[in-house]
Design an enzyme around this catalytic site. Structure first.
Site, short mmCIF file in Angstrom:
data_model
loop_
_atom_site.label_atom_id
_atom_site.label_comp_id
_atom_site.label_asym_id
_atom_site.label_seq_id
_atom_site.Cartn_x
_atom_site.Cartn_y
_atom_site.Cartn_z
N LEU A 139 26.31 65.60 47.81
CA LEU A 139 26.78 64.21 47.67
C LEU A 139 28.30 64.22 47.88
O LEU A 139 29.06 64.35 46.93
CB LEU A 139 26.45 63.68 46.28
CG LEU A 139 25.19 62.83 46.12
CD1 LEU A 139 25.14 62.24 44.73
CD2 LEU A 139 25.09 61.74 47.18
N HIS A 140 28.71 64.04 49.11
CA HIS A 140 30.13 64.21 49.45
C HIS A 140 31.03 63.14 48.82
O HIS A 140 31.89 63.42 48.00
CB HIS A 140 30.32 64.16 50.97
CG HIS A 140 29.49 65.14 51.73
ND1 HIS A 140 29.79 66.47 51.80
CD2 HIS A 140 28.37 64.97 52.48
CE1 HIS A 140 28.90 67.10 52.57
NE2 HIS A 140 28.03 66.20 52.98
#
Ligand code: CA
Length: 313
Positions: A242-243
């Protein structure tokens, strides 16, 4: 503590969507002045639409959304439908937005907002290519020193690259824009792939989102399911990274993250390594540090925060 004023500059993107949901669910810490869309993961028309879909999903239709630059400063646009799907938000079945875009260009909104607020009180949070931010800095150089901080997702050092062997997508798409931002002289926090690849949505973590049972939790689980198919094949990891939510989580709980204050420069000429973030992690040059390059996080703390906040929406 007063809420920190921010502008989210974004190219949604499922992980952008989660980053925006987290910000909008956290009014004690974050005051979202506006959302500016930029071309990146998908073309501008879709990112500008997706940003409004996310605001409606969060129940925050009062947040102004502006459309910005539809292509990088000097290069043709590269998109990433292979990761995010045709719409950029593939996964959940979300309705078309009723919300309209706010009139005017995103770049002018960024300029006007920085001029309207006291210097040092507005933070920029870029989650996509840095085209809007660099264009604003070039068009109105007086705003640069008014920026409190730039907290961005982009770049990599130990993880090297994801769109090319040596470059992360956001920086690779518009390296000239990234160069402008990294030379701006303002404090920069870099959520690189080095840290975001440790923010993995494992099955129990995604089950926790789904179990919230609200629209935001279920949509987050479905979005993650979608891009996990791609990431699992690519990295063979336990879940999708989950950048972009690392950016908004940092504003709420900076103590979850750690990194080094180092010099970061952007490769803008080599065809082979275009958009590489050359981070002087080991301090082997005398180049002045210009960024906090984040490399690690407390992943359990990060997902606990995310789950707790998504539950509020
Ligand atoms: Ca993004």
């Amino acid at each position: 503590m007063t809420a920190r004023k921010i502008i989210i500059d974004t190219d949604p993107g499922q992980d952008d969507a989660v980053a925006i949901l987290l910000a909008l669910a956290s009014p004690e810490e974050i005051d979202v002045l506006g959302i500016t869309a930029v071309a990146g993961n998908v073309p501008l028309a879709l990112t500008a639409k997706n940003a409004r879909i996310v605001c409606e999903l969060a129940g925050h239709t009062e947040v102004p959304v502006y459309a910005g630059c539809d292509r990088p400063l000097t290069r043709p646009l590269i998109t990433a439908e292979h990761v995010h799907g045709k719409t950029g938000l593939d996964g959940p079945d979300l309705p078309d937005p009723q919300m309209q875009l706010t009139g005017g260009h995103a770049v002018d909104f960024i300029i006007d907002t920085l001029r309207a607020h006291d210097p040092g009180t507005v933070t920029l949070c870029p989650l996509g290519p840095l085209t809007n931010i660099a264009t604003a800095f070039q068009k109105a150089p007086d705003i640069v020193e008014r920026v409190q901080e730039i907290v961005l997702m982009g770049g990599a050092y130990f993880e090297v690259g994801n769109i090319t062997p040596t470059a992360e997508f956001n920086i690779h798409v518009d390296p000239e824009a990234a160069d402008v931002v990294f030379k701006s002289g303002r404090p920069i926090v870099v959520m690189s792939l080095d840290v975001t690849h440790k923010a993995l949505v494992t099955k129990p973590r995604n089950d926790a989102f789904r179990a919230l049972g609200n629209k935001a939790g279920i949509a987050t689980a479905q979005m993650t399911d979608f891009f996990e198919r791609f990431d699992k094949n690519k990295y063979g990891s336990e879940g999708a990274p989950l950048h972009d939510p690392c950016v908004t989580a940092y504003l709420i709980r900076p103590e979850l993250f750690s990194g080094r204050h180092v010099n970061v420069e952007i490769e803008t000429t080599s065809e082979l390594t275009l958009g590489m973030t050359v981070a002087d992690w080991w301090g082997v040059t005398d180049r002045k540090p210009n960024a906090l390059f984040v490399g690690d996080l407390d992943a359990d703390g990060f997902f606990a925060l995310l789950t707790e906040r998504l539950a509020r929406l």
